[in-house]
Scaffold this motif. Sequence first.
Motif, mmCIF file in Angstrom:
data_model
loop_
_atom_site.group_PDB
_atom_site.id
_atom_site.type_symbol
_atom_site.label_atom_id
_atom_site.label_comp_id
_atom_site.label_asym_id
_atom_site.label_seq_id
_atom_site.Cartn_x
_atom_site.Cartn_y
_atom_site.Cartn_z
ATOM 1 N N GLY A 1 18.699 -35.534 14.570
ATOM 2 C CA GLY A 1 17.703 -36.644 14.273
ATOM 3 C C GLY A 1 17.444 -36.999 12.853
ATOM 4 N N LEU A 2 16.474 -37.885 12.894
ATOM 5 C CA LEU A 2 15.995 -38.131 11.270
ATOM 6 C C LEU A 2 15.132 -37.023 10.857
ATOM 7 C CD1 LEU A 2 14.826 -41.993 12.040
ATOM 8 C CD2 LEU A 2 16.994 -41.433 11.005
ATOM 9 N N SER A 3 14.940 -37.032 9.778
ATOM 10 C CA SER A 3 14.401 -35.823 8.908
ATOM 11 C C SER A 3 12.925 -36.330 8.906
ATOM 12 C CB SER A 3 14.943 -35.606 7.486
ATOM 13 O OG SER A 3 14.289 -34.688 6.803
ATOM 14 N N LEU A 4 12.184 -36.474 10.271
ATOM 15 C CA LEU A 4 10.752 -36.835 10.217
ATOM 16 C C LEU A 4 9.887 -35.747 9.454
ATOM 17 C CD1 LEU A 4 10.920 -38.294 13.652
ATOM 18 C CD2 LEU A 4 11.138 -39.499 11.522
ATOM 19 N N LEU A 5 10.396 -34.405 9.819
ATOM 20 C CA LEU A 5 9.553 -33.405 9.183
ATOM 21 C C LEU A 5 9.148 -33.696 7.725
ATOM 22 C CD1 LEU A 5 8.700 -30.694 9.678
ATOM 23 C CD2 LEU A 5 10.752 -29.516 8.607
ATOM 24 N N LYS A 6 10.209 -33.990 7.004
ATOM 25 C CA LYS A 6 9.943 -34.193 5.586
ATOM 26 C C LYS A 6 9.015 -35.557 5.269
ATOM 27 C CE LYS A 6 12.231 -30.432 4.421
ATOM 28 N NZ LYS A 6 11.465 -29.112 4.078
ATOM 29 N N LEU A 7 8.963 -36.221 6.164
ATOM 30 C CA LEU A 7 8.073 -37.432 6.092
ATOM 31 C C LEU A 7 6.843 -36.994 5.892
ATOM 32 C CD1 LEU A 7 8.065 -40.639 5.865
ATOM 33 C CD2 LEU A 7 8.005 -40.612 8.210
ATOM 34 N N PHE A 8 6.111 -36.106 6.790
ATOM 35 C CA PHE A 8 4.789 -35.619 6.613
ATOM 36 C C PHE A 8 4.461 -34.941 5.576
ATOM 37 C CE2 PHE A 8 5.856 -37.413 10.989
ATOM 38 C CZ PHE A 8 4.798 -38.032 10.999
ATOM 39 N N VAL A 9 5.310 -34.217 4.711
ATOM 40 C CA VAL A 9 5.094 -33.394 3.775
ATOM 41 C C VAL A 9 4.844 -34.223 2.595
ATOM 42 C CG1 VAL A 9 5.686 -31.444 2.300
ATOM 43 C CG2 VAL A 9 6.377 -31.269 4.657
ATOM 44 N N GLY A 10 3.722 -34.079 2.116
ATOM 45 C CA GLY A 10 3.186 -35.071 0.860
ATOM 46 C C GLY A 10 2.684 -36.255 1.144
ATOM 47 N N SER A 11 2.511 -36.596 2.488
ATOM 48 C CA SER A 11 1.911 -37.875 2.626
ATOM 49 C C SER A 11 0.504 -37.922 2.965
ATOM 50 C CB SER A 11 2.266 -38.215 4.226
ATOM 51 O OG SER A 11 1.791 -37.435 5.441
ATOM 52 N N GLU A 12 -0.272 -37.014 2.386
ATOM 53 C CA GLU A 12 -1.826 -36.985 2.083
ATOM 54 C C GLU A 12 -2.720 -37.483 3.290
ATOM 55 O OE1 GLU A 12 -2.911 -38.193 -1.966
ATOM 56 O OE2 GLU A 12 -0.852 -38.480 -2.330
ATOM 57 N N GLY A 13 -2.252 -36.937 4.450
ATOM 58 C CA GLY A 13 -2.838 -37.219 5.517
ATOM 59 C C GLY A 13 -3.000 -38.746 6.286
ATOM 60 N N THR A 14 -2.050 -39.445 5.587
ATOM 61 C CA THR A 14 -2.118 -41.095 5.837
ATOM 62 C C THR A 14 -1.180 -41.276 7.019
ATOM 63 O OG1 THR A 14 -0.478 -41.133 4.187
ATOM 64 C CG2 THR A 14 -2.308 -41.574 3.571
ATOM 65 N N LEU A 15 -0.222 -40.321 7.476
ATOM 66 C CA LEU A 15 0.541 -40.823 8.439
ATOM 67 C C LEU A 15 0.298 -39.769 9.849
ATOM 68 C CD1 LEU A 15 4.022 -40.919 6.461
ATOM 69 C CD2 LEU A 15 2.414 -42.752 6.871
ATOM 70 N N GLY A 16 -0.203 -38.695 9.448
ATOM 71 C CA GLY A 16 -0.603 -37.731 10.857
ATOM 72 C C GLY A 16 -1.253 -36.669 10.004
ATOM 73 N N ILE A 17 -1.779 -35.764 10.988
ATOM 74 C CA ILE A 17 -2.793 -34.713 10.663
ATOM 75 C C ILE A 17 -2.048 -33.527 11.173
ATOM 76 C CG2 ILE A 17 -4.964 -33.482 11.048
ATOM 77 C CD1 ILE A 17 -5.886 -36.413 11.490
#
Length: 452
Positions: A185-201
């Motif tokens: 699948g898509l590399s969703l894991l890396k999307l949340f690293v560095g997202s500063e709590g703006t995409l998920g907690i």
Amino acid sequence: MDLDELRGALSEGALTTDPATVESYRRDWTQSEAAGMPLGVVRAGSADDVVATVRWAAARGVPVVPRGAGSGLSGGSCAVEGCIVLSLDRMRAIEIDVATRTAVVEPGAFNAEVKAAAAEQGLWYPPDPASFEICSIGGNIATNAGGLCCVKYGVTTDYVLGLDVVLADGTLVRLGGKRVKDVAGLSLLKLFVGSEGTLGIVTRAVLRLVPAQPPAATLVATFPTVEAAARAVVEVGRTLRPSMMELMDNASINAVEDYQAMGLDRAAGALLLCQSDAPGAARAQEIELIRAACESVGAKECFVTDDPAEGEMFAAARRAAFPAIERLGALMLEDVGVPVPQLPELLTGITAIAERHDVQIPTVAHAGDGNTHPIILYPRGDEAAKERAAEAFVEVMHLAIRLGGTITGEHGIGRLKRAALPDQLGPDVMALTHRIKDALDPQGILNPGAAF
């Protein structure tokens, strides 16, 4: 707003509206004057508390500001008016799996606690911000934190194998796991690293561990100018890969010596702290090559030790720079970075900015990877100096962008650097960023005003 329904959905005592407690959770380390007043603070004890809080907020369009240890340096966890501050500081569990060399960690656990738990099993968690003793893993993930060892060992994202994330509608998703390789699948894991709590907690992380770091040999080189020290960094980086390469300028050296005498050379224009953890005889060979590189560009003195305790003393001096400089006045902290060959130009440019705006800018740096921390210093209560400092703050970021660099290497955009982000990313990337945000958080309730 009536919070009884939220209180009833949470574990006992998780929600507080006590004014003193709420006030203590309004700001991060920046103590931003722009912080708003929350409706209340949820100190989550479990993922269930996080899910319940976000679902309640989503149903009412109430902003949620996630918070870890409150040690952030860019205003990313400062409250907004009428929000719920969702603190993860009670979620501290750590489980070490030796067979898979992983740590399963809740977001409130301190970086130092993860290191200690790993060390008990002969393992090591490398990411090491200077504030590792007081910063949380959740905050490290939110900003993709780095630290002193990242020149060789990488940053937080290189060690995140899995995340449990609560999305903006309260859905809990599990990404990745105890697998080193996984391209399903898509590399969703890396999307949340560095997202500063703006995409998920983040409520749980699976972190990669490595075998314990070998003892390091240490070299401390002093230089007549910060530019000469930067040229040494470029020279070393051509052929060598130290496990640490930190820079302190004259102002930061003297601030640390005033704070806690460490035996640093107060007369030095700059200091480089280098370590090698290469195996066996290669360690001494690498240190000697680093020495030769430093001397080739004008080092005044090179001190070498293979005593780990002595080496750690110098590392502690470098880590002490922030609290030492903080004693001297009000601060605006940068963490701009550039490609290593541009480091000399960045540091000389920062000196020129300080002179132009009549402010002090002591600078320390994770020099080996081009990440610098210019610390803009001005007298508390001096409004004219504060305005000059703010102008210098913006100018330092624009200098980094002009040199092909970044406005943040590891602290995050937060709220303090948000205005400069479009200048670095450009309109197309900003538009793509907003499309992703809108898809995952259509109401815009997760950490609004942070990052972008």
